[in-house]
Design an enzyme around this catalytic site. Structure first.
Site, short mmCIF file in Angstrom:
data_model
loop_
_atom_site.label_atom_id
_atom_site.label_comp_id
_atom_site.label_asym_id
_atom_site.label_seq_id
_atom_site.Cartn_x
_atom_site.Cartn_y
_atom_site.Cartn_z
N ALA A 119 0.77 -1.16 0.05
CA ALA A 119 0.08 0.03 0.00
C ALA A 119 0.93 1.14 0.00
O ALA A 119 2.14 1.23 0.44
CB ALA A 119 -0.95 -0.01 1.28
N GLY B 288 0.51 -4.96 0.69
CA GLY B 288 -0.57 -4.98 -0.23
C GLY B 288 -0.38 -5.84 -1.61
O GLY B 288 -1.39 -6.20 -1.99
N GLU C 242 -0.84 -9.29 -0.71
CA GLU C 242 -2.20 -9.59 -0.47
C GLU C 242 -2.94 -9.72 -1.94
O GLU C 242 -3.84 -10.36 -2.05
CB GLU C 242 -2.88 -8.35 0.56
CG GLU C 242 -2.06 -8.66 1.60
CD GLU C 242 -2.67 -7.62 2.70
OE1 GLU C 242 -2.22 -6.14 2.35
OE2 GLU C 242 -3.20 -7.72 3.58
N GLU D 75 4.13 -5.09 7.50
CA GLU D 75 3.60 -4.09 7.95
C GLU D 75 3.95 -3.87 9.26
O GLU D 75 3.79 -2.64 9.69
CB GLU D 75 1.94 -4.58 8.02
CG GLU D 75 1.35 -4.33 6.66
CD GLU D 75 1.60 -5.71 5.85
OE1 GLU D 75 2.23 -6.51 6.02
OE2 GLU D 75 0.63 -5.76 4.85
N1 COA Z 1 4.60 3.19 -0.57
C1 COA Z 1 5.00 4.32 -1.12
N2 COA Z 1 6.12 4.73 -1.74
C2 COA Z 1 6.82 3.09 -1.89
C3 COA Z 1 6.46 2.12 -1.46
C4 COA Z 1 5.40 1.83 -0.77
N3 COA Z 1 5.05 0.81 -0.27
N4 COA Z 1 7.42 1.17 -1.84
C5 COA Z 1 8.50 1.80 -2.30
N5 COA Z 1 8.04 3.18 -2.44
C6 COA Z 1 8.76 4.53 -3.06
C7 COA Z 1 10.05 4.81 -2.35
O1 COA Z 1 9.56 5.64 -1.56
C8 COA Z 1 10.71 5.41 -3.46
O2 COA Z 1 10.49 6.56 -3.77
P1 COA Z 1 11.22 8.11 -4.00
O3 COA Z 1 12.26 7.53 -5.10
O4 COA Z 1 10.37 9.03 -4.56
O5 COA Z 1 12.00 8.20 -2.74
C9 COA Z 1 10.77 4.54 -4.62
O6 COA Z 1 9.50 3.74 -4.30
C10 COA Z 1 11.68 3.49 -4.86
O7 COA Z 1 11.90 2.75 -3.54
P2 COA Z 1 13.03 2.50 -2.80
O8 COA Z 1 13.09 2.15 -1.28
O9 COA Z 1 13.97 3.49 -3.05
O10 COA Z 1 13.95 0.99 -3.45
P3 COA Z 1 14.65 0.16 -2.80
O11 COA Z 1 15.18 -0.81 -3.85
O12 COA Z 1 15.85 0.75 -2.03
O13 COA Z 1 13.93 -0.64 -1.78
C11 COA Z 1 12.02 -1.92 -0.94
C12 COA Z 1 12.86 -1.68 -2.18
C13 COA Z 1 10.61 -2.70 -1.48
C14 COA Z 1 12.64 -2.86 -0.10
C15 COA Z 1 11.52 -0.53 -0.23
O14 COA Z 1 11.06 0.24 -1.10
C16 COA Z 1 10.47 -0.95 0.82
O15 COA Z 1 10.82 -1.34 1.97
N6 COA Z 1 9.31 -0.38 0.54
C17 COA Z 1 8.38 -0.73 1.30
C18 COA Z 1 7.68 -2.01 1.48
C19 COA Z 1 6.39 -1.86 2.50
O16 COA Z 1 6.61 -1.74 3.69
N7 COA Z 1 5.20 -2.25 2.10
C20 COA Z 1 4.17 -2.47 2.74
C21 COA Z 1 3.33 -1.38 2.90
S1 COA Z 1 1.74 -1.54 3.86
#
Ligand code: COA
Length: 260
Positions: free
Chosen positions: A66, A111, A114, A134
């Site tokens: 999400a 999400g 999910e 989460e």
């Molecule tokens: N919601 C909003 N933005 C997200 C996102 C999310 N769930 N997941 C990634 N992004 C965005 C990042 O903020 C970043 O945006 P920016 O360039 O404007 O800063 C962009 O996507 C790229 O992500 P980044 O974190 O830089 O990539 P990474 O390769 O370093 O890491 C992940 C990849 C997937 C490990 C990391 O993005 C992450 O942990 N995301 C969240 C996962 C999460 O907690 N999901 C559950 C949500 S309920």
């Protein structure tokens, strides 16, 4: 219908949905969830689409969860509402009468995991990663993860994924039954296409009733499910496809299903 965060390609009896916010790793904001709900309404009424494939844009992510920027602003009441809305969208997918396959091409987190769970089955690329992270954000899965993950892989394994927030790779997902097949990333599209084409080559009346019957496992006890199966089996016997399929076998020829 116009979509801002999704791509829809209709070809060869398939509706390919691509979640298309690659700069945010295809995170599901509210607008994307609304579009997903609408796209399934469109595909439901499209007689040329027999089955649906959902994938993510780019090479890195299926859906990274999400949209955390939106979540950050929620209060208690809004949180409940957003979870209920996400659940309703994913229920639409789970209860869709045509087969829906997740082609997981990278991160499927929160999400995203999910969303994959709401699909009827999942295949993945070797670089896919699954997780329910989460708890790292001070929340729990809210779009069905606590329920569907536990039903699919068992409560012990689901509990570990949800409580640790750890990611698992594609091979581990395969081992525990979270995905059915794993392919090299470069082959994922072609392989999922092949699987969907095989499904599309059958009589679609039977395919849709089979989806309905198997999905009943989460809603009915064994006796109710068996009764339901018998009713749906009876319905199949009233179709032209049934006459064609059984006659073709007896006449030693290939069936020509008309999906009627
Ligand atoms: N919601 C909003 N933005 C997200 C996102 C999310 N769930 N997941 C990634 N992004 C965005 C990042 O903020 C970043 O945006 P920016 O360039 O404007 O800063 C962009 O996507 C790229 O992500 P980044 O974190 O830089 O990539 P990474 O390769 O370093 O890491 C992940 C990849 C997937 C490990 C990391 O993005 C992450 O942990 N995301 C969240 C996962 C999460 O907690 N999901 C559950 C949500 S309920």
């Amino acid at each position: 219908m116009e979509f801002k965060n999704l791509l829809l390609r209709k070809a060869d009896g398939l509706g390919w949905i691509t979640i298309n916010r690659p700069d945010k790793l295809n995170a599901l904001n509210h607008a994307t969830l609304v579009e997903l709900k609408n796209i399934f309404e469109e595909l439901k009424n499209n007689d040329e689409v027999y089955s649906v494939i959902i994938t993510g844009s780019g090479e890195k992510a299926f859906v990274a969860g999400a949209d955390i920027a939106e979540l950050n602003k929620l209060n208690m009441i809004e949180g409940k509402k957003i979870a209920e809305f996400g659940q309703s969208v994913f229920n639409t997918i789970e209860n869709f009468e045509k087969p829906v396959i997740a082609a997981v091409n990278g991160f499927a987190l929160g999400g995203g995991c999910e969303l994959a769970l709401a699909c009827h089955f999942r295949v993945a690329s070797e670089n896919a990663k699954f997780g329910q992270p989460e708890v790292n954000l001070g929340i729990i899965p809210g779009y069905g993860g606590t329920q569907r993950l536990a039903r699919l892989i068992g409560s012990g394994r689901a509990m570990e994924m949800i409580l640790t927030g750890d990611m698992i790779d594609a091979n581990e997902a395969l081992r525990i039954g979270l995905v059915n097949k794993v392919f090299p990333a470069s082959e994922l599209q072609a392989k999922v296409f092949e699987i969907a084409q095989k499904i599309n080559s059958k009589g679609q009346q039977a395919i849709r009733l089979a989806v309905k019957a198997v999905k009943a496992v989460d809603k009915m006890n064994l006796n109710e499910g068996l009764d339901f199966e018998a009713v749906l089996f009876g319905l199949c016997c009233g179709t032209e496809d049934f006459k064609e399929g059984t006659s073709a076998f007896l006449e030693k020829r290939k069936p020509a299903f008309k999906n009627k």
